[in-house]
Design a protein around this motif. Structure first.
Motif, short mmCIF file in Angstrom:
data_model
loop_
_atom_site.label_atom_id
_atom_site.label_comp_id
_atom_site.label_asym_id
_atom_site.label_seq_id
_atom_site.Cartn_x
_atom_site.Cartn_y
_atom_site.Cartn_z
N LEU A 1 0.85 -1.57 -0.05
CA LEU A 1 0.05 -0.01 0.22
C LEU A 1 0.84 1.44 0.09
CD1 LEU A 1 -3.07 -0.76 2.83
CD2 LEU A 1 -3.00 -0.40 -0.16
N VAL A 2 1.83 1.49 0.93
CA VAL A 2 3.01 2.76 1.17
C VAL A 2 3.30 2.55 -0.29
CG1 VAL A 2 4.40 3.33 2.31
CG2 VAL A 2 2.46 2.79 3.41
N GLY A 3 4.08 1.93 -0.51
CA GLY A 3 4.91 1.15 -1.51
C GLY A 3 5.01 1.32 -3.34
N ALA A 4 3.68 0.88 -2.95
CA ALA A 4 3.06 1.65 -4.87
C ALA A 4 2.08 2.29 -4.34
CB ALA A 4 2.62 0.00 -4.81
N GLY A 5 1.30 2.52 -3.99
CA GLY A 5 -0.33 3.64 -3.56
C GLY A 5 0.28 5.04 -3.93
N VAL A 6 1.33 4.92 -2.64
CA VAL A 6 1.38 6.27 -2.13
C VAL A 6 1.82 7.08 -3.48
CG1 VAL A 6 3.08 8.65 -1.14
CG2 VAL A 6 1.28 6.29 -0.02
N PRO A 7 3.18 6.45 -4.06
CA PRO A 7 3.48 6.64 -5.66
C PRO A 7 2.72 7.06 -6.58
CG PRO A 7 5.02 5.46 -4.57
CD PRO A 7 4.41 5.07 -3.64
N ALA A 8 1.72 5.83 -6.71
CA ALA A 8 0.88 6.54 -7.97
C ALA A 8 -0.29 7.44 -7.18
CB ALA A 8 -0.49 4.81 -7.63
N VAL A 9 -0.41 7.10 -6.41
CA VAL A 9 -1.42 8.60 -5.88
C VAL A 9 -0.99 9.86 -6.45
CG1 VAL A 9 -2.75 10.11 -4.11
CG2 VAL A 9 -2.37 7.40 -4.08
N TYR A 10 1.01 10.50 -6.28
CA TYR A 10 1.24 10.80 -6.37
C TYR A 10 0.96 11.13 -8.26
CZ TYR A 10 5.48 14.34 -7.12
OH TYR A 10 6.20 15.12 -7.53
N ALA A 11 1.66 10.65 -8.39
CA ALA A 11 1.78 10.08 -10.30
C ALA A 11 0.90 10.60 -11.23
CB ALA A 11 1.77 8.71 -10.73
N LEU A 12 -0.87 10.03 -10.21
CA LEU A 12 -2.10 11.07 -10.45
C LEU A 12 -1.46 12.38 -10.36
CD1 LEU A 12 -4.80 8.00 -9.35
CD2 LEU A 12 -4.00 8.39 -11.35
N GLY A 13 -1.50 12.99 -9.30
CA GLY A 13 -1.44 14.16 -9.43
C GLY A 13 -0.63 14.68 -10.05
N VAL A 14 0.02 14.16 -10.23
CA VAL A 14 1.27 15.37 -11.73
C VAL A 14 0.83 15.21 -12.64
CG1 VAL A 14 2.84 15.08 -12.64
CG2 VAL A 14 3.31 14.49 -10.44
N ARG A 15 0.09 13.64 -12.97
CA ARG A 15 -0.71 13.70 -14.70
C ARG A 15 -2.01 15.28 -14.95
NH1 ARG A 15 -0.49 9.09 -18.23
NH2 ARG A 15 -2.19 8.85 -19.38
N ALA A 16 -2.19 14.90 -13.23
CA ALA A 16 -3.36 15.28 -13.51
C ALA A 16 -3.60 17.53 -13.95
CB ALA A 16 -4.55 16.36 -12.13
N VAL A 17 -2.06 17.58 -13.38
CA VAL A 17 -1.73 19.21 -13.43
C VAL A 17 -0.49 19.01 -15.22
CG1 VAL A 17 0.23 20.91 -12.89
CG2 VAL A 17 -1.55 19.01 -11.63
N ALA B 1 -3.97 19.00 -20.69
CA ALA B 1 -4.50 19.38 -19.56
C ALA B 1 -5.03 20.68 -19.71
CB ALA B 1 -3.80 19.19 -18.20
N ARG B 2 -4.64 21.51 -19.82
CA ARG B 2 -4.38 23.12 -19.92
C ARG B 2 -5.99 23.41 -21.20
NH1 ARG B 2 -0.82 25.52 -15.98
NH2 ARG B 2 -0.17 23.98 -15.26
N ASP B 3 -6.07 24.92 -20.78
CA ASP B 3 -6.96 25.24 -22.66
C ASP B 3 -5.81 26.32 -23.08
OD1 ASP B 3 -6.36 27.73 -20.81
OD2 ASP B 3 -8.85 27.78 -20.21
N ASP B 4 -6.65 27.00 -24.25
CA ASP B 4 -6.22 27.95 -24.47
C ASP B 4 -5.13 29.18 -24.06
OD1 ASP B 4 -7.00 26.67 -26.91
OD2 ASP B 4 -8.47 27.45 -27.02
N ALA B 5 -5.48 29.73 -23.11
CA ALA B 5 -4.95 31.13 -22.50
C ALA B 5 -3.93 30.44 -21.94
CB ALA B 5 -6.08 31.21 -21.79
N GLY B 6 -3.50 28.79 -21.58
CA GLY B 6 -3.17 28.25 -20.40
C GLY B 6 -3.30 28.74 -19.27
N GLY B 7 -4.57 28.41 -19.26
CA GLY B 7 -5.20 27.96 -17.21
C GLY B 7 -5.47 26.72 -17.08
N ARG C 1 -9.62 19.91 -12.28
CA ARG C 1 -7.85 19.66 -12.18
C ARG C 1 -7.20 19.89 -11.45
NH1 ARG C 1 -6.08 16.89 -16.50
NH2 ARG C 1 -7.65 17.19 -18.77
N LYS C 2 -7.46 21.54 -10.79
CA LYS C 2 -6.39 21.31 -9.74
C LYS C 2 -7.07 20.68 -8.77
CE LYS C 2 -5.90 26.98 -11.05
NZ LYS C 2 -5.96 27.74 -10.73
N ALA C 3 -8.55 20.90 -8.00
CA ALA C 3 -8.79 20.30 -7.08
C ALA C 3 -8.63 19.05 -6.48
CB ALA C 3 -10.15 20.17 -6.94
N VAL C 4 -7.59 17.72 -7.85
CA VAL C 4 -7.58 16.77 -7.85
C VAL C 4 -5.83 16.55 -7.46
CG1 VAL C 4 -7.55 14.24 -9.47
CG2 VAL C 4 -9.07 15.96 -9.83
N ALA C 5 -5.36 17.16 -7.74
CA ALA C 5 -3.83 16.94 -7.36
C ALA C 5 -3.85 17.77 -6.19
CB ALA C 5 -3.33 18.72 -8.33
#
Length: 78
Positions: free
Chosen positions: A19-35, A40-46, A51-55
């Motif tokens: 859980l800790v060895g694979a789960g925490v890095p997977a959650v971190y990767a989901l946060g990075v992928r959300a950003v 991920a960004r619109d035409d203005a770069g926002g 996505r901010k909430a998920v990250a």
């Protein structure tokens, strides 16, 4: 040799390690992928609010797990 191995404790350590060895890095990767995902960004770069909430949620979980581990070790837990 079975009298020397506590199989229940060994199973607890393996499950917790997974859980800790694979789960925490997977959650971190989901946060990075959300950003930083393609498109991920619109035409203005926002970044959209969801996505901010998920990250923030993913990174917050990671920080909470690390701080919990530090407090547990510092308190003399074993």
């Amino acid at each position: 040799m079975n009298e020397f191995v506590e199989w229940g404790s060994l199973l607890n350590i393996v499950v917790f390690g997974l859980l800790v060895g694979a789960g925490v890095p997977a959650v971190y990767a989901l946060g990075v992928r959300a950003v930083k995902n393609v498109g991920a960004r619109d035409d203005a770069g926002g970044l959209p609010l969801w996505r901010k909430a998920v990250a923030v949620l993913c990174f917050g979980v990671c920080v909470a797990v690390v701080l919990t581990g530090v407090v547990f070790i510092a308190a003399g837990g074993h």
